[in-house]
Structure formats: structure tokens, C-alpha cells
Design an enzyme around this catalytic site. Sequence first.
Site: not given
Ligand code: FCB
Length: 455
Positions: A175, A361
Site C-alpha cells: 500500500e 488483504e
Molecule cells: C491495511 C494494512 C494492514 C492493516 C489493514 C487493516 O491498510 O495494510 O496492515 O492494518 O489495513
Amino acid sequence: MTFNDLTKAISRSDFANDFLWGVSTSAYQIEGAADIGGRVPSIWDTFSATPGKVRDGSTGAVACDHYHRWEEDLDLAQAMGLNSYRFSIAWTRIFNGVDEQPNPEGLAFYSRLVDGMLARGLQPWCTLYHWDLPQYLQDQGGWENRATIDAYLRYVDVTTTHLGGRVKHWITHNEPWCTAMHGNWDGMHAPGNKSLPLALQVCHNVLVSHGLAVPVIRANVADAKVGIALSLHPIKPASDSAADQEAVVRHDALRNRWFLDALYGRGYPELALRLVGEDAPMVLPGDMEAIGVPCDFLGVNYYFPEVVTNAPDQYPLRTAIVHPQDRQRTDFGWEVSPQGLVDLMARVAREYPTGDLYVTENGSSYDDHVGADGAVDDTARRDYLIRHLVAVRDAIAAGAHIKGYFAWSLLDNFEWSEGYLRRFGLTYVDYPTQRRTVKQSGHWYSALVRGQNQQ
Ligand code: FCB
């Protein structure tokens, strides 16, 4: 929909045999052991120790103590029946800013961790940078200073050489939007600066470091698969008005296309460059070619859509994010929108049609409690998980080549500026005792992966 209807809507056989079922974690959020094994401070140690930066005043100094409990944690992933595991390396365990040579203890830790994954049938997915820049590099300007790109490449060279015989899947950055913008524009994350031109320069330099790292990884790792993980949001208008529809286009140009266009070799979007004007980053000859290097996959981190409205006084995008009342939300306030994941993945597949896609994620935060019977009945998280996996399946049917899904996260952990107030885990962590309890969501995920969720 009742749980019965939900769980009947999906089964493992809806997905390819080689689909990856994983969980995602990151070093600073779980490892702890801040002073152990030759580790030096990162910008997150400094930031979280600064009063007022983290909501509950906590730090990642102990976190889930994963550094000492990693075997138990990998056992949890194995017991769930997963076949892949995403983790990150703490740069601060590898280089200390004093010695030229890497720290053998740090390399040995990740070597054991990777062996532990392989022994449990978990394909290792390694993120090289998940926000924990060594503080000694920040002291010299951090990502704004191009010397940090060189330091990163040396770190990438050493770690991929060391682990490349066993780790084939590499994510250069997690990110970059958050690294750059939360770290340097809104100041919510380390190092906590508040300057748009600085954030854009950091963003650019991070993307350059990605592009230059790709050939280094390929040179060191036979059969490497290399990519990056982006936080992408479908952007929705707050109303049907033409002004709000145009706000969506402006917002999307910086929020999503800045990254996608550049990484897919198209340069930064004209519209975004026009909006940021003189705050645009300095781009050296060759930078955009480096950033546009073709990768093997794109990782998408998806949590929620962003709803925007036209806001003429807001520099530079003239947009504002709004939070409509009528949406379903997690306890963190994030909108629950599985359809957003379908839309997003279909869009990426349509507009950037190269390489494989992974959901690197996806997850939800709710205020969990351990019941009198010792169980954690996180039905809302379980339902979120089911509905988002249905979305993944629908996105695949709509033409997106999604090859795997990594739930965020294996464990409750240190949620950055929210500290330990937000729980995202499929496993509950009782921090005082470090006891782990697999939640109902984790049990359901396991049943799905084993093909048993409909029994
Ligand atoms: C994302 C991050 C991860 C975690 C999630 C909830 O943005 O990559 O580390 O904090 O959010």
C-alpha cells in the site's frame, strides 16, 4: 440472509484446485521483540512512542509476541487448512545502519519462519516493505531522499538472495498510498508529516524503488513471481449530480489511477498531474520506465468503497469523502460492501488486463469478546468473510483472474494509529496472557477451505 443461506451460497469447489487460501500479517503489527535479535527502531517505534499519535497510547513493542510464538501461530494457519501465508520482513532486523553486513540473527529468524511455513504446507508470500522504515534512514530524509531507494535495493538484494531458494512470491511494497499519504500528507501514520508535495515525492520514490527492485528479485530468485500490493477503493458518488460524478473521476485519478496507470506503464494520469500542479513530484529520466516494469501479479487490498462529493474548497482534488448513514458498517465504521470488491476487481481486470490478481488483504474489525464458554462468536466478521468470498467468486466469473485470497488477518494485532482498539483477526489474542482463540470466523474459513462448510 440467514447463516444457512449464506454458507450454502459458496463452497471450495467453486474455486480452482490451485486457488490460494491464505491469511495476511505484517511484521510490526505482530512480532514485538522490539529490542531483541539485533533489531533497531523503525519509524513506527518512534511514532507510536510519541504521545497522541496512537489512540490507546500503545506501541508494537510486544504486540502478539509472534517473534517468540511463531510456531504456535503457523500451527494455527496450518490447522485452518490454509495453503499460503503472507508475512513481511522487518528491515530493522536485517540492517542496523551501522554495520555494512546484514544481521545474521535477523536473517536466521526469517529463515526459520519460512522453513516453518514450508513444513506446514503454507506457501510463503513475502512482503518486503510494510511501512516499518528504519529510523536511521528517516533521520536522513526517509523516502523523500533517493538514497533510501539505494538502501532498499541493498536490503531487497540481501533478503531475496537469502530466502529466494524457498520463497518464490515477493511483494515489493504494501500500500504505497498509505506509506506516502498517511505517512506524509494527513500525518496519521509514521513518520507523521503533513505536506502534500512531500507525500507525492515519497510516493514517487517508493514506486521507483518498486520498479528497480523487480529485476533485482528476478536475478536472485529462480522462478520468482513479483508484484506489489495496492490499497484500492471503488469510488462512488454521494449523489447522482453531475458535480459528484465528476468528483469521482478526480478522486479516482489520484487514489487509484496514480498507481495503476504508472505501474502499467502509462505514466501518471494527466488529470491528477493537472490537479496537483506544482506539488507534483520531481521525476528523473528513466523513473517512469522503471515503475512500469511488467510484474507477474497485482495484489489488491480491499476493505471498503469511498463515497465522495464535489467540494470546491478542498485542495487538490476538490472532493470530500462522505459517510452516508444508510450503509452497513463494521465497528470501525468501514462500509461493508462485497459488491465493491466485485466492481473493483472487474474494473482492474478490464482496464489493466495483464498478470494475475490476488486479494492480498480483506477483512473487518469488530469489538469481539470471549464468551463464558470460551468461544468468540464473531458472527458479523464471519458473514463479512462469506459475502466477500462470494464476491471473489463472482468477480472471477466476471473475468478477473483472481488466483488467491488472503484474509486480514490471522491474529488480532497492533492496528497502527488505532493501537489495540481494533480487532481484525480470525484468531482472538488476549494480550495480557497472549492466549490465542480461533474465532467463529476462523472456524468457518477452515470449514470452507476443507470443503466442509455446507455440512
Ligand atoms: C491495511 C494494512 C494492514 C492493516 C489493514 C487493516 O491498510 O495494510 O496492515 O492494518 O489495513
